[in-house]
Design an enzyme around this catalytic site. Structure first.
Site, PDB file in Angstrom:
ATOM      1  N   HIS A  15       0.827  -1.204   0.000  1.00 52.08           N
ATOM      2  CA  HIS A  15       0.000   0.000   0.000  1.00 52.08           C
ATOM      3  C   HIS A  15       0.857   1.249   0.000  1.00 52.08           C
ATOM      4  O   HIS A  15       0.441   2.319   0.414  1.00 52.08           O
ATOM      5  CB  HIS A  15      -0.953   0.000   1.193  1.00 52.08           C
ATOM      6  CG  HIS A  15      -1.565  -1.346   1.441  1.00 52.08           C
ATOM      7  ND1 HIS A  15      -1.051  -2.226   2.340  1.00 52.08           N
ATOM      8  CD2 HIS A  15      -2.601  -1.952   0.843  1.00 52.08           C
ATOM      9  CE1 HIS A  15      -1.746  -3.347   2.293  1.00 52.08           C
ATOM     10  NE2 HIS A  15      -2.693  -3.214   1.404  1.00 52.08           N
TER      11      HIS A  15
HETATM   12  S1  FES Z   1       1.958  -0.548   3.127  1.00 50.68           S
HETATM   13 FE1  FES Z   1       0.346  -1.899   3.709  1.00 50.68          FE
HETATM   14  S2  FES Z   1       1.486  -3.609   4.331  1.00 50.68           S
HETATM   15 FE2  FES Z   1       3.051  -2.254   3.833  1.00 50.68          FE
END
Ligand code: FES
Ligand code: HEM
Lengths: 184, 415
Positions: free
Chosen positions: A149
């Site tokens: 993410h």
């Molecule tokens: S940014 Fe969501 S798990 Fe690493």
């Protein structure tokens, strides 16, 4: 049957409150007992004794050249060991703490500045950030980039951008000598 | 209660002791159903049939599957290659999950369009939402079982959602895993629960039907049934209509099973799980994508988790958020438009959830997530402002319009 019992004793208000007490007391005992009986079932799902048994990992640092990193496993988790360059150490220690989401100075996160040792699990939702291999993207701050993410960590493993709330964790470790370390 | 009398003596004898036949007669044969139901009303019974298909294919898969981190992936490959018709069982089960969700999503949006969540059907609506939540849990744990790369990392990411809970978060995640990461104890318990939950679903579906037969079906006009002239017996009118719909569904579902069984699958899940390497691009199954997009749109861990769960929980309050008394969107010109905008918003969110969280996808995800939540307050405002079209007198009235002479209880034609 219950009717005739109550009507027979309705005369005295004392009886009524004794009955209420008995009802509440037995309900309370029943509820507590059921709750306690549930605990073994719930606790059986927690880590078992063999999983908990402490384990430690010893790592030989000699093959890791400056600027390189390796990943070892400790308790089933990846641990990042990075041999930092002078530039990386500088970048990490020159950050103003107020710019950080999870303020920690670089000195408190290392025992020897050239060796950065971290649990390699993104503190957002548990993916393993990229940045260990030379070909990996390392994000804007030269540390690690989590592809899941988009969290970005700096050269001290501190969170700089993206959804993760905290810095990459520092495990317990001790240097056994200049070139070997025990994690755990 | 067994008012119905059966000619067959044996059936009558049994029915006097256990009224299964009179219940069937009452709830599946004579059951008075609004005469104007359209094809959108097929999807409830289709969902029930998909559940049975999942139970059957799953039970037979379980006979050849091994829930152990070292053996799971191999046992699924053995099912595919060596077990007689194992490939069929697995492809039925894999694609069955997809079509089960397709059917359930249409079923839910049908309810949204025709206002089926409004009084007196609130509890029916809630039971449906609970079924949907349990279904998502079941599918999520099923996806863990083949122990491929996405099985492992999907499980890791989703179980980590709970670590966002303040104070107890880490203890809860450790408890869910039975260890310090997703590992063998996790796989074991997910298999046990994946076997159990479909039966819980079965019980919930039963309650859903009891609630349905208490409040009776809504219908495309959204007005109440006024009398026998408004209804038809369930059998044969709706049994045959549902069967026809089943034929169409099976054409799609089996079309994929036989001609493109991996269309909805990710190739990455055919790589065995590796706890030390996260695949470059992890995506959940398509039916979770809109929620995944909402999760990623919030740049804060706890906030993202709250938004994601909130996106579903908010539906429980729909009967009170929607301030309009009129059920069917047919008579609500403005609601009809924001309904379709909401549908498109969900589809776009699904697309955004399937893309890497980079570049234009990040702001787009935020805009469409805000639009998702904006639907609900809008629903309240519109209910106050909108001027609904005049409602028909009764279900039969528009059908029999002009031919008042043939005002009989017997159904002549179908809406
Ligand atoms: S940014 Fe969501 S798990 Fe690493
Ligand atoms: C609500 C109903 C169900 C849903 C939505 C569902 C969903 C799923 C999904 C998505 C998978 C992963 C498929 C794959 O990628 O390979 C799966 C696997 C599996 N399921 Fe289910 N399932 C359901 C019911 C059941 C039942 C009732 C059983 C057994 C009693 C079962 C047993 C299995 C087994 C053994 C696997 C692993 C083999 C495989 O991966 O194909 N399932 N399930």
């Amino acid at each position: 049957m219950a009717d005739s019992l109550t009507s027979a004793s309705n005369g005295s208000p004392d009886d009524q409150s004794r009955r209420d007490f008995l009802l509440y007391a037995s309900t309370a005992v029943g509820v507590t007992g059921t709750g306690l009986a549930l605990w073994p079932f719930i606790h059986s799902m927690n880590p078992s004794a063999d999983t908990l048994a402490m384990s430690s990992t010893e790592v030989d640092l000699t093959p890791i050249a400056e600027g390189q990193a390796i990943t070892v496993t400790w308790r089933g988790k990846p641990v990042f060991i990075r041999h930092r360059t002078a530039a990386e150490i500088d970048a990490a220690s020159q950050v103003t703490l107020t710019d950080l989401r999870d303020p920690e100075s670089d000195e408190t996160r290392v025992k020897k500045p050239q060796w950065l040792i971290l649990v390699g699990i993104c503190t957002h939702l548990g993916c393993i950030p990229l940045g260990q291999k030379p070909s990996d993207p390392r994000g804007e701050y030269g540390g690690w980039y989590c592809p899941c993410h988009g969290s970005v960590y700096d050269t001290s493993g501190r969170i700089r951008q993206g959804p993760a709330p905290a810095n990459l964790a520092v495990p317990n470790y001790t240097f056994l000598s200049d070139t070997s370390v025990r994690i755990g | 209660m067994s008012s119905h009398k059966f000619e067959n003596k044996v059936i009558q004898w049994l029915d006097d002791r256990l009224p299964i036949f009179s219940v069937l007669q009452h709830d599946a044969i004579d059951y008075p159903t609004p005469r104007n139901l359209n094809y959108w009303w097929n999807f409830g019974s289709l969902a029930g049939i998909m559940l049975v298909i999942m139970l059957l294919s799953g039970i037979f898969l379980a006979m050849a599957y091994t829930p152990n981190v070292n053996l799971a992936f191999g046992s699924v490959e053995r099912i595919m290659r060596d077990v007689n018709y194992g490939w069929l069982l697995r492809y039925l089960h894999m694609n069955g999950a997809t079509w089960f969700f397709v059917v359930v999503y249409i079923h839910i949006f049908r309810g949204l369009y025709y206002g089926s969540y409004k009084a007196p059907r609130e509890v029916l609506w809630w039971l449906g939402l609970i079924i949907y939540l349990v279904m998502m849990g079941t599918a999520f744990m099923g996806y863990c079982l083949p122990w491929g790369q996405l099985s492992f990392w999907g499980t890791t990411v989703i179980t980590n959602l709970f670590s966002a809970v303040p104070l107890v978060g880490d203890a809860v995640t450790t408890w869910l895993w039975g260890g310090f990461s997703v590992d063998n104890p996790t796989l074991n318990r997910f298999f046990a629960l994946h076997y159990l939950l479909p039966f819980v679903l079965f019980a919930l579906v039963f309650l859903h039907l009891v609630a349905l037969h208490t409040t009776k079906s809504n219908n495309p006009l959204g007005i109440d049934v006024k009398g026998p002239q408004d209804t038809l017996p369930f059998h044969p009118y709706y049994t045959i209509k549902d069967l026809f719909g089943l034929g169409i569904l099976l054409m799609f579902y089996l079309g994929f099973v036989f001609y493109n069984p991996n269309y909805f699958a990710e190739p990455t899940n055919y790589i065995p799980a590796n706890p030390l390497v996260t695949p470059p691009h992890i995506v959940p199954e398509w039916y979770f994508l809109p929620f995944y997009a909402i999760l990623r749109s919030v740049p804060d861990k706890l906030g993202g988790v709250i938004a994601m769960f909130g996106a579903i929980v908010i539906f429980f309050f729909l009967p009170w958020i929607d301030s309009s008394k009129v059920r069917s969107a047919t008579f609500r010109p403005i609601y009809k438009q924001i309904f379709w905008i909401f549908v498109i918003d969900c589809l776009v969110l699904g697309y955004i959830g399937s893309q890497p969280p980079e570049g234009i996808m990040v702001p787009l995800g935020r805009v469409f997530s805000v639009a998702y939540f904006a639907f609900f307050p809008l629903l309240w405002v519109i209910g106050k402002l909108e001027r609904p079209k005049p409602l028909p007198q009764s279900i039969a009235a528009p059908v029999l319009k002009g031919s008042h002479a043939s005002h009989s209880d017997k159904p002549k034609e179908k809406a």
